[in-house]
Scaffold this motif. Structure first.
Motif, PDB file in Angstrom:
ATOM      1  N   UNK A  31       0.844  -1.199   0.000  1.00 20.06           N
ATOM      2  CA  UNK A  31       0.000   0.000   0.000  1.00 20.06           C
ATOM      3  C   UNK A  31       0.884   1.254   0.000  1.00 20.06           C
ATOM      4  N   UNK A  32       1.957   1.238   0.796  1.00 18.25           N
ATOM      5  CA  UNK A  32       2.883   2.373   0.836  1.00 18.25           C
ATOM      6  C   UNK A  32       3.524   2.587  -0.537  1.00 18.25           C
ATOM      7  N   UNK A  35       1.171   4.007  -2.969  1.00 22.49           N
ATOM      8  CA  UNK A  35       0.973   5.417  -2.610  1.00 22.49           C
ATOM      9  C   UNK A  35       2.109   6.276  -3.175  1.00 22.49           C
ATOM     10  N   UNK A  46      11.106  14.725  -1.652  1.00 19.36           N
ATOM     11  CA  UNK A  46      11.063  15.358  -0.330  1.00 19.36           C
ATOM     12  C   UNK A  46      10.988  14.326   0.769  1.00 19.36           C
ATOM     13  N   UNK A  47      10.178  13.304   0.554  1.00 16.87           N
ATOM     14  CA  UNK A  47      10.017  12.216   1.524  1.00 16.87           C
ATOM     15  C   UNK A  47      11.357  11.532   1.784  1.00 16.87           C
ATOM     16  N   UNK A  50      13.948  13.794   3.545  1.00 15.22           N
ATOM     17  CA  UNK A  50      13.715  13.980   4.985  1.00 15.22           C
ATOM     18  C   UNK A  50      14.271  12.800   5.771  1.00 15.22           C
ATOM     19  N   UNK A  51      14.116  11.600   5.226  1.00 17.38           N
ATOM     20  CA  UNK A  51      14.554  10.408   5.957  1.00 17.38           C
ATOM     21  C   UNK A  51      16.075  10.253   5.888  1.00 17.38           C
TER      22      UNK A  51
ATOM     23  N   UNK B  17       7.128  13.386   7.155  1.00 17.46           N
ATOM     24  CA  UNK B  17       7.202  12.617   5.908  1.00 17.46           C
ATOM     25  C   UNK B  17       6.521  11.256   6.080  1.00 17.46           C
ATOM     26  N   UNK B  18       6.880  10.540   7.124  1.00 17.75           N
ATOM     27  CA  UNK B  18       6.287   9.211   7.347  1.00 17.75           C
ATOM     28  C   UNK B  18       4.779   9.308   7.568  1.00 17.75           C
ATOM     29  N   UNK B  20       2.706  11.001   6.181  1.00 15.58           N
ATOM     30  CA  UNK B  20       1.932  11.171   4.942  1.00 15.58           C
ATOM     31  C   UNK B  20       1.581   9.824   4.309  1.00 15.58           C
ATOM     32  N   UNK B  21       2.225   8.751   4.749  1.00 14.11           N
ATOM     33  CA  UNK B  21       1.895   7.430   4.216  1.00 14.11           C
ATOM     34  C   UNK B  21       0.480   7.066   4.660  1.00 14.11           C
ATOM     35  N   UNK B  22      -0.239   6.320   3.824  1.00 15.47           N
ATOM     36  CA  UNK B  22      -1.646   6.031   4.156  1.00 15.47           C
ATOM     37  C   UNK B  22      -1.776   5.201   5.428  1.00 15.47           C
ATOM     38  N   UNK B  23      -2.630   5.649   6.340  1.00 18.15           N
ATOM     39  CA  UNK B  23      -2.894   4.897   7.565  1.00 18.15           C
ATOM     40  C   UNK B  23      -1.838   5.057   8.633  1.00 18.15           C
ATOM     41  N   UNK B  24      -0.890   5.967   8.428  1.00 14.69           N
ATOM     42  CA  UNK B  24       0.182   6.160   9.418  1.00 14.69           C
ATOM     43  C   UNK B  24      -0.068   7.451  10.197  1.00 14.69           C
TER      44      UNK B  24
END
Lengths: 206, 206
Positions: A31-32, A35, A46-47, A50-51, B17-18, B20-24
């Protein structure tokens, strides 16, 4: 279990990567990844940045070893705080939890874990020596143990107690008792016994 | 809600950032970020690279629009498959689900979604025109609709039926009825009615 056949190796590699996050299975990782495919390239950049930046550039405060963007963290640098009090915690989240109570105005010392023979973590892996040094080099009046009430937390507390005995610094531990809002009848007997033994003077208000 | 005060801006940005992942949520995002901090730098680089590469380099098969590492995906390129059958699905996961049944040996056509006025997705946003073109340019005998049994799925199916009417290609839809293993008394009446109407000849074995 039959491993799913993915239509793309790149997809499979991204799913493998996401599935390494704690508590993330392959369905969630999928799912991630899907997405990520729906996002603009700039957003994904950007994601990812950031990490990567977090891992490469984060610093730890050289006084209390909490996460920080500078050499000395905001809490240690705050002149308004009581520098005679040092609260010993396991990790970053504990500092945030205590800060959010707004009941504490001293400094912290982040151990980076607790002693756990099962996980191979000994005293040498934690910031215990630096704590002892701190109590000697700085005007520390009292060290407060705020560790989890588990066997590992208790072991670590005992070890610190042994180490600090010779320094003469006062050592205290956060209160254990029934949680605010909890009903007496559902509290376990060890906690309840502890809360009776450690009763505090009642002054009419809580 | 009071926003947590993070000890580090880099940490906060990684959590943003994290999250923004779905369901997080922010708690899970914090757990992910602290996990990243515990990893070796090389591991984090690998994680970040897998996700960036997926977004930048993934291709879509120019025949069926499924995810692919090449111009034409493995399924479309497989000469053993029945090229007269095209199964229309919403997304990548549906292809994987049908493939894992090992009951289908035709090709696919991935729409990339379903018609959903609520989400602003119209027929033009989907690979419907390319499906119509495919039925005209390739030796397609039958188009099978394998869309979700929702209003959006039904709308999309109806739209495709209208578009394909003039082409003369045979259009079918996957069976709807009681799920294998389900008890009759707990099946909803619409599904049950459908399963009676669409009954199939019984040949002694299922």
């Amino acid at each position: 279990m039959v491993r799913d056949r993915y239509p793309s190796l790149l997809l499979e590699q991204a799913i493998d990567a996401f599935a390494k996050l704690p508590g993330v299975g392959r369905k969630t990782a999928m799912r991630f990844a899907l997405h990520v495919l729906r996002q603009d390239e700039e957003e994904v950049d950007g994601f990812v940045r950031a990490i990567g930046t977090l891992r490469h550039e984060v610093k730890y405060c050289r006084v209390c070893h909490n996460l920080s963007d500078r050499d000395v963290c905001d809490i240690c640098g705050d002149k308004q705080r009581d520098r005679g009090l040092v609260c010993v915690v396991e990790g970053v989240r504990d500092v945030m939890a205590i800060e959010s109570t707004q009941q504490y105005n001293g400094l912290y010392h982040v151990l980076g874990g607790v002693i756990s023979p099962m996980e191979g973590i000994g005293p040498g892996d934690l910031e215990i020596d630096s704590l002892v040094r701190r109590t000697q080099e700085e005007p520390v009046r009292e060290v407060i143990l705020a560790l989890s009430s588990t066997m590992e937390g208790d072991t670590t507390g005992y070890y610190i107690w042994r180490k600090l005995q010779s320094t003469g610094v006062k050592l205290s531990i956060i209160a254990r008792g029934i949680a605010v809002g909890d009903e007496l009848q559902y509290t376990d007997e060890v906690t309840l016994g502890r809360s009776i033994k450690d009763r505090t003077p009642f002054t009419g208000v809580q």
